[in-house]
Design a protein around this motif. Structure first.
Motif, mmCIF file in Angstrom:
data_model
loop_
_atom_site.group_PDB
_atom_site.id
_atom_site.type_symbol
_atom_site.label_atom_id
_atom_site.label_comp_id
_atom_site.label_asym_id
_atom_site.label_seq_id
_atom_site.Cartn_x
_atom_site.Cartn_y
_atom_site.Cartn_z
ATOM 1 N N SER A 148 0.830 -1.200 0.000
ATOM 2 C CA SER A 148 0.000 0.000 0.000
ATOM 3 C C SER A 148 0.867 1.254 0.000
ATOM 4 C CB SER A 148 -0.911 -0.009 1.222
ATOM 5 O OG SER A 148 -1.594 1.205 1.362
ATOM 6 N N TYR A 149 1.922 1.239 0.823
ATOM 7 C CA TYR A 149 2.793 2.405 0.855
ATOM 8 C C TYR A 149 3.558 2.565 -0.451
ATOM 9 C CZ TYR A 149 6.354 5.751 1.647
ATOM 10 O OH TYR A 149 7.144 6.850 1.494
ATOM 11 N N LEU A 150 4.084 1.461 -0.967
ATOM 12 C CA LEU A 150 4.851 1.540 -2.208
ATOM 13 C C LEU A 150 4.004 2.118 -3.341
ATOM 14 C CD1 LEU A 150 6.810 -1.825 -2.008
ATOM 15 C CD2 LEU A 150 7.713 0.491 -1.672
ATOM 16 N N LYS A 151 2.743 1.742 -3.348
ATOM 17 C CA LYS A 151 1.833 2.290 -4.365
ATOM 18 C C LYS A 151 1.681 3.796 -4.180
ATOM 19 C CE LYS A 151 -2.931 1.924 -6.064
ATOM 20 N NZ LYS A 151 -4.234 1.237 -5.894
ATOM 21 N N THR A 152 1.514 4.218 -2.914
ATOM 22 C CA THR A 152 1.364 5.647 -2.629
ATOM 23 C C THR A 152 2.650 6.413 -2.922
ATOM 24 O OG1 THR A 152 -0.205 5.095 -0.883
ATOM 25 C CG2 THR A 152 0.732 7.301 -0.833
ATOM 26 N N ALA A 153 3.805 5.760 -2.700
ATOM 27 C CA ALA A 153 5.082 6.426 -2.917
ATOM 28 C C ALA A 153 5.293 6.784 -4.380
ATOM 29 C CB ALA A 153 6.218 5.538 -2.426
ATOM 30 N N VAL A 154 4.692 6.001 -5.257
ATOM 31 C CA VAL A 154 4.837 6.269 -6.696
ATOM 32 C C VAL A 154 3.985 7.453 -7.116
ATOM 33 C CG1 VAL A 154 4.475 5.328 -9.010
ATOM 34 C CG2 VAL A 154 5.413 3.864 -7.205
ATOM 35 N N VAL A 155 2.757 7.473 -6.637
ATOM 36 C CA VAL A 155 1.838 8.562 -6.991
ATOM 37 C C VAL A 155 1.296 9.179 -5.709
ATOM 38 C CG1 VAL A 155 -0.244 9.230 -8.227
ATOM 39 C CG2 VAL A 155 1.179 7.364 -9.101
ATOM 40 N N LYS A 156 1.793 10.347 -5.351
ATOM 41 C CA LYS A 156 1.336 11.028 -4.147
ATOM 42 C C LYS A 156 -0.001 11.723 -4.392
ATOM 43 C CE LYS A 156 4.809 10.449 -1.213
ATOM 44 N NZ LYS A 156 4.636 9.761 0.087
ATOM 45 N N LYS A 157 -0.838 11.688 -3.384
ATOM 46 C CA LYS A 157 -2.105 12.403 -3.468
ATOM 47 C C LYS A 157 -1.896 13.876 -3.107
ATOM 48 C CE LYS A 157 -5.126 8.502 -2.353
ATOM 49 N NZ LYS A 157 -6.019 8.670 -3.508
ATOM 50 N N PRO A 158 -2.705 14.773 -3.640
ATOM 51 C CA PRO A 158 -2.592 16.183 -3.250
ATOM 52 C C PRO A 158 -2.919 16.324 -1.767
ATOM 53 C CG PRO A 158 -4.609 15.804 -4.511
ATOM 54 C CD PRO A 158 -3.797 14.551 -4.618
ATOM 55 N N VAL A 159 -2.097 17.068 -1.037
ATOM 56 C CA VAL A 159 -2.301 17.182 0.412
ATOM 57 C C VAL A 159 -3.355 18.263 0.674
ATOM 58 C CG1 VAL A 159 -1.183 17.418 2.649
ATOM 59 C CG2 VAL A 159 0.098 16.506 0.725
ATOM 60 N N ASP A 160 -4.588 17.933 0.338
ATOM 61 C CA ASP A 160 -5.690 18.879 0.498
ATOM 62 C C ASP A 160 -6.677 18.429 1.567
ATOM 63 O OD1 ASP A 160 -6.753 16.722 -0.814
ATOM 64 O OD2 ASP A 160 -7.381 17.821 -2.602
ATOM 65 N N SER A 161 -6.341 17.363 2.277
ATOM 66 C CA SER A 161 -7.195 16.883 3.362
ATOM 67 C C SER A 161 -6.347 16.086 4.334
ATOM 68 C CB SER A 161 -8.323 15.991 2.826
ATOM 69 O OG SER A 161 -7.790 14.774 2.340
#
Length: 518
Positions: A148-161
């Motif tokens: 799950s983290y590795l997936k997030t590390a590739v594409v970061k979400k906008p830090v809007d929440s």
């Protein structure tokens, strides 16, 4: 002589009064407190020989001004406390300091232990990405968390929440386990509806990548670093013998000794302004309205209520203030025979109870948010610390909702039933005594009109003799030391003639964890 009027006798208000009187002979000081208690949310509640700390308050700060101030009011112990002596526990002692077994005005040194209780296992709080975390999770969940983290590390979400902040920091799996449900319990909103500001201060800016690499190969029990697991739990903080309210009651007595006046049961309802100044305010006491004029006004009352009481407020500013959200909470104190929680740490405690000050309850199957164990804050908080365990069960709610309106009897039954469901106690008969406390506006929240808070700050700042301090006064999720620091800044500005208030509003705006001292 000039007159300073201070609204609220919590940490910020008492600190402001104390400092103004100590540093200057030019001001007459009047403190107006709505309740009959000193300390605000930092008060100590007395009940049948036991004491409750509302919300839990560790006396630890990165600000040396704050630690020196505490030591002036209540010096560190010079001899072992009751449980230190019984357990043969070694703690730092101050040469010439008071003996807590003989004197009351004394600060104790305590072990800082707070953990998360999730699916009947303990995890470190704040979450630490170490071997114990993954051992408790099990191999399957650890693999899912890593992917799950590795997936997030590739594409970061906008830090809007707040949700995206946590997912970017930990991955969706750990977010769903340790942050999503608890955050919704606390704030009454899903993390996707909350601004990300709060998260950065509560997770120490952790990065999972390197730690995952180090720990995914250490998951077999034989590889567990037990020494590291134990020592990672231990941090120290100071704590008044009889809880935080003792310190604020002592400081308030000093305020009165220096000539200040504290009026309790006085609710401020109106703030009369003219041009860019506050001229007077109105408070209600025993059903009577009283108007008092002043030269400077220091407010720790909720911004929402402050602005609502002001005259000629522009419509847009009034709407921002009216829309500021808060979270209220209820604490149910239960005196129990024992807890069905095993102390598997190496920390010594009376009756070998778990050493936690707080236990965070992440399970979404119960409404309970946190459990305080008052025996561990101070043995003097409990009438019989070797025979009973005095706990506080914290529930987050909103003033006026069905939980807020529950009677004390129903709250005790509800809380007891949740402890039974969790297996923390064995029977209703384990509960020997109980007490409920309700706290309004305990937590200023970062959603709804909060995004326009800067506009409201600009408006309030144009009143040259009005200063906003403390958690509710600034609508900021401040710790006690930050609330005190806002008052230090205010008194400095008043006495130096500084008109710019940026320093006051800048307290606790750094993005690092609240309690990490460098």
């Amino acid at each position: 002589m000039k007159k300073a009027i201070i609204i609220g006798a919590g940490p910020a208000g008492v600190t402001a009064a104390y400092e103004l009187l100590k540093q200057s002979k030019e001001y007459e000081v009047l403190v107006l407190e709505e309740s009959q208690e000193i300390g605000g949310i930092s008060r100590t509640v007395r009940y049948n020989g036991n004491r409750m700390d509302i919300g839990g308050h560790r006396f630890f700060s990165k600000d040396d001004r704050v630690t020196r101030w505490w030591d002036q009011i209540m010096p560190l112990q010079g001899k072992p406390s009751y449980d230190d002596k019984v357990l043969g526990r070694s703690v730092p002692l101050k040469k010439g300091g008071p003996d807590p077994e003989k004197e009351d005005l004394v600060m104790l040194t305590r072990n800082r232990v707070s953990r998360i209780y999730y699916k009947k296992k303990f995890f470190d709080y704040p979450i630490k990405l170490n071997a114990k975390l993954f051992l408790n999770m099990g191999f399957a969940d650890t693999v899912v968390a890593g992917c799950s983290y590795l997936k997030t590390a590739v594409v970061k979400k906008p830090v809007d929440s707040l949700e995206n902040f946590y997912i970017n920091s930990f991955g969706r799996k750990l977010y769903s386990m340790f942050f999503e449900g608890y955050t919704e319990k606390l704030w009454g909103r899903h993390p996707r509806e909350i601004a990300p500001d709060w998260g950065a201060q509560r997770t120490k800016g952790l990065s999972i990548m390197g730690i995952l690499k180090d720990n995914l190969v250490k998951l077999l029990p034989a590889k567990q670093d037990k020494k590291h697991v134990q020592t990672s739990l231990i941090e120290e903080f100071n704590y008044p013998k009889y809880g935080p309210g003792q310190l604020w009651e002592t400081a308030a007595a000093e305020v009165e000794r220096m000539g200040g006046e504290i009026r309790k049961g006085c609710k401020v309802t109106k703030i009369n302004t003219e041009g860019n100044r506050v001229e007077s305010l109105v408070y209600v006491c025993d059903g009577q309205e009283v108007t008092v004029e002043g030269d400077v006004f220091i407010s720790s009352m909720p911004v929402k209520d402050l602005v609502a009481g002001m005259n000629d407020v522009p419509k847009d500013k009034a709407e921002i203030a009216a829309g500021l959200p808060y979270r209220d909470f209820v604490t149910v104190g239960l005196l129990v025979k024992k807890l069905n929680l095993k102390n598997e740490t190496k920390l010594k405690t009376l009756n070998n109870i778990v050493p936690d000050c707080w236990i965070y309850v992440q399970d979404t199957g119960v409404k309970l948010g946190r459990i305080q164990i008052f025996n561990n804050w101070s043995p003097y908080m409990v009438a019989e610390p070797e025979k009973t365990v005095w706990i506080g069960l914290e529930y987050f709610c909103s003033e006026g909702d069905k939980y807020w309106k529950l009677s004390e009897e129903k709250w005790v039954k509800y809380a007891t039933a949740e402890l039974l469901k969790m297996g923390v106690i064995s029977s209703e008969s384990d509960v020997l005594d109980s007490h409920r406390e309700r706290v309004k506006k305990a937590y200023p929240a970062y959603f709804d009109t909060y995004e326009h808070m800067d506009d409201l700050i600009d408006y309030l700042n144009h009143f040259g003799n009005l200063y906003c301090v403390g958690r509710n006064g600034q609508h900021r999720y401040n710790n006690m030391d930050h609330s005190m620091a806002t008052s230090f800044e205010v008194v400095g500005n008043i006495l130096s003639g500084r008109e710019d208030k940026k320093n006051i509003w800048s307290v606790n705006t750094e993005k690092e964890y609240h309690e990490e001292k460098k």
